[in-house]
Design an enzyme around this catalytic site. Structure first.
Site, mmCIF file in Angstrom:
data_model
loop_
_atom_site.group_PDB
_atom_site.id
_atom_site.type_symbol
_atom_site.label_atom_id
_atom_site.label_comp_id
_atom_site.label_asym_id
_atom_site.label_seq_id
_atom_site.Cartn_x
_atom_site.Cartn_y
_atom_site.Cartn_z
ATOM 1 N N HIS A 33 0.791 -1.242 0.000
ATOM 2 C CA HIS A 33 0.000 0.000 0.000
ATOM 3 C C HIS A 33 0.814 1.278 0.000
ATOM 4 O O HIS A 33 0.252 2.369 -0.047
ATOM 5 C CB HIS A 33 -0.944 0.029 1.213
ATOM 6 C CG HIS A 33 -0.236 0.330 2.503
ATOM 7 N ND1 HIS A 33 0.493 -0.606 3.187
ATOM 8 C CD2 HIS A 33 -0.100 1.480 3.203
ATOM 9 C CE1 HIS A 33 1.025 -0.051 4.264
ATOM 10 N NE2 HIS A 33 0.678 1.218 4.308
HETATM 11 C C1 UD1 Z 1 -2.038 5.482 5.984
HETATM 12 C C2 UD1 Z 1 -0.716 5.987 6.578
HETATM 13 C C3 UD1 Z 1 0.351 4.925 6.411
HETATM 14 C C4 UD1 Z 1 -0.102 3.600 6.994
HETATM 15 C C5 UD1 Z 1 -1.427 3.213 6.369
HETATM 16 C C6 UD1 Z 1 -1.944 1.926 6.945
HETATM 17 C C7 UD1 Z 1 -0.311 8.402 6.421
HETATM 18 C C8 UD1 Z 1 0.484 9.441 5.747
HETATM 19 N N1 UD1 Z 1 -0.234 7.165 5.878
HETATM 20 O O1 UD1 Z 1 -1.842 5.295 4.590
HETATM 21 O O2 UD1 Z 1 1.514 5.339 7.079
HETATM 22 O O3 UD1 Z 1 0.864 2.621 6.720
HETATM 23 O O4 UD1 Z 1 -2.376 4.267 6.618
HETATM 24 O O5 UD1 Z 1 -3.107 1.509 6.311
HETATM 25 O O6 UD1 Z 1 -0.953 8.690 7.410
HETATM 26 N N2 UD1 Z 1 -9.270 4.707 2.061
HETATM 27 C C9 UD1 Z 1 -10.460 4.036 2.075
HETATM 28 N N3 UD1 Z 1 -10.997 3.703 3.286
HETATM 29 C C10 UD1 Z 1 -10.411 4.023 4.465
HETATM 30 C C11 UD1 Z 1 -9.195 4.723 4.429
HETATM 31 C C12 UD1 Z 1 -8.637 5.049 3.233
HETATM 32 O O7 UD1 Z 1 -11.029 3.727 1.037
HETATM 33 O O8 UD1 Z 1 -10.961 3.678 5.530
HETATM 34 C C13 UD1 Z 1 -8.644 5.026 0.749
HETATM 35 C C14 UD1 Z 1 -8.966 6.413 0.266
HETATM 36 O O9 UD1 Z 1 -9.137 6.327 -1.090
HETATM 37 C C15 UD1 Z 1 -7.732 7.206 0.586
HETATM 38 C C16 UD1 Z 1 -6.639 6.165 0.454
HETATM 39 O O10 UD1 Z 1 -7.240 4.937 0.860
HETATM 40 O O11 UD1 Z 1 -7.579 8.278 -0.290
HETATM 41 C C17 UD1 Z 1 -5.438 6.419 1.308
HETATM 42 O O12 UD1 Z 1 -5.792 6.613 2.687
HETATM 43 P P1 UD1 Z 1 -4.847 7.520 3.625
HETATM 44 O O13 UD1 Z 1 -5.375 7.537 5.012
HETATM 45 O O14 UD1 Z 1 -4.611 8.843 2.955
HETATM 46 O O15 UD1 Z 1 -3.456 6.789 3.572
HETATM 47 P P2 UD1 Z 1 -3.063 5.242 3.595
HETATM 48 O O16 UD1 Z 1 -2.523 4.871 2.271
HETATM 49 O O17 UD1 Z 1 -4.175 4.418 4.165
#
Ligand code: UD1
Length: 369
Positions: A206
């Site tokens: 991821h």
């Molecule tokens: C975040 C953390 C990362 C951690 C990871 C674990 C930061 C900078 N990154 O990354 O360090 O390893 O979490 O999972 O804080 N999304 C969903 N559902 C959710 C959450 C996210 O669909 O419940 C999707 C959304 O499209 C979002 C994307 O995932 O834009 C990324 O989510 P985000 O919280 O920005 O970062 P992660 O890649 O999850």
């Protein structure tokens, strides 16, 4: 009575905060603890499943920030958590790990002169292109209590000029949850549910650096395609990765891999079970490098560097160059029986929460800066 806020936001925070929450609860005369969830992760499978498995109560505050760019998400967390702090001022805020929620809430607290403790302090990948590295550096620079998981973390902090009296080597708090729920995990029936025998490897992916560019993602998927000819691959897929596979039109490529089983994100016990039974693990996660070391399962980390070097020097982890051929070669080494042995590092023993609460029981007043 000391008022404490415990901050969670994203999936890897939950298993770090749960043991601490439970340990503080043993001292109701000394501490009043509130659980704050920023809502950075909000899907049931990324959040509620973990609250259920980890037997965590509903958060006292849920900030519903959701997804966005780094600037948007961080700003929203800061705006909403500041309001909470102004309404209900705690004596200490505890943040965990390196996600946007960690840095945002720490900044809010210190600007109101509220002491901050950072769980998992001192880890460094030395790669400032990783958003997590920026969150780590920021959070450590402004925290009052730096609670470290391994001696390399202490060393990093001392090298950055942090006074030794702020640093506490307490051990790996995530392993507290693992130790507590190992038996439940062993009893999980996820292997039967997914129709697996013992012969499989587990994948997670991821990191923006691996999944946000088509070239990077293809390099890794091509390797999975080849490795899946030798062993079944189980791939619980992160929402970011699902989104990127769709954005690059790669769904058909993934679906065509007969021996690759895609699943939605998996709950805590089931995922631990998959880790302990896997022949090996291919990942770019931080926490999984540590859990696999605890289980003694070989782990190939798909990243140029790690902020958790002890998993390499003492554990079962190995970094793999991000080239299709290198990934295939390392997987084949393991399949041919060439397996890296490791040991469990010091203080990865299930007692980290006890050591932390002990520190805060002894503190008459929390020190600010
Ligand atoms: C975040 C953390 C990362 C951690 C990871 C674990 C930061 C900078 N990154 O990354 O360090 O390893 O979490 O999972 O804080 N999304 C969903 N559902 C959710 C959450 C996210 O669909 O419940 C999707 C959304 O499209 C979002 C994307 O995932 O834009 C990324 O989510 P985000 O919280 O920005 O970062 P992660 O890649 O999850």
């Amino acid at each position: 009575m000391k008022k404490i806020h415990l901050i969670v936001g994203a999936r890897p925070n939950f298993m770090k905060m749960a043991p601490l929450y439970k340990e503080f609860a043993k001292y109701p005369e000394d501490f009043e603890v509130k659980l704050i969830h920023t809502g950075q992760h909000y899907d049931e499978r990324m959040s509620k499943f973990f609250f259920d498995d980890l037997q965590m109560p509903v958060p006292d505050e849920y900030l519903e920030v959701g997804s966005g760019t780094h600037g948007q998400q961080t700003a929203k967390i800061m705006e909403r958590y500041e309001e909470v702090l102004l309404k209900n001022r705690p004596n200490l805020v505890i943040v965990a790990g390196d996600v946007n929620s960690t840095a945002a809430c720490a900044i809010d607290a210190v600007k109101l002169h509220i002491p901050v403790a950072h769980l998992e302090a001192g880890l460094r990948s030395f790669a400032r292109t990783m958003p997590e590295e920026i969150n780590r550096i920021l959070t450590d620079a402004i925290s009052d209590y730096l609670l470290t998981p391994s001696p390399d973390a202490d060393e990093n902090l001392l090298n950055e000029g942090v006074p030794g009296e702020k640093i506490f080597f307490v051990g790996n708090i995530m392993i507290d949850s693992l130790v507590q729920y190992k038996e439940k995990a062993k009893a999980s029936n996820i292997l039967q549910k997914l129709g697996l025998n013992q012969n499989f490897a587990l994948i997670t992916l991821h990191r923006p650096s691996n999944v946000d560019s088509e070239k990077g993602l293809l390099t890794i998927l091509n390797a999975f395609e080849e490795v899946s000819k030798s062993i079944k691959l189980v791939f619980p897929i992160h929402p970011r990765t699902t989104k990127q596979i769709a954005a690059f039109g790669l769904e058909d490529k993934v679906k065509k891999m007969k021996n690759l089983l895609l699943t939605p994100p998996i709950g805590y016990y089931d995922f631990l079970k998959l880790q302990m039974e896997a022949k090996f693990i291919l990942t770019d996660s931080g926490g999984i490098q540590e859990e696999s070391t605890y289980f003694g399962v070989p782990c190939l980390t798909l990243r140029p560097q790690t902020e958790r070097p002890i998993t390499i020097t003492e554990g079962t982890n190995k970094l793999v160059k991000l080239e299709t051929e290198d990934i295939i070669k390392e997987a084949k080494e393991i399949l041919s029986g060439n397996i890296k042995k490791g040991k469990i590092p010091k203080y990865w023993d299930g007692k980290t929460a006890e050591r932390i609460v002990d520190i805060f029981i002894k503190e008459k007043q929390f020190a600010y800066n």
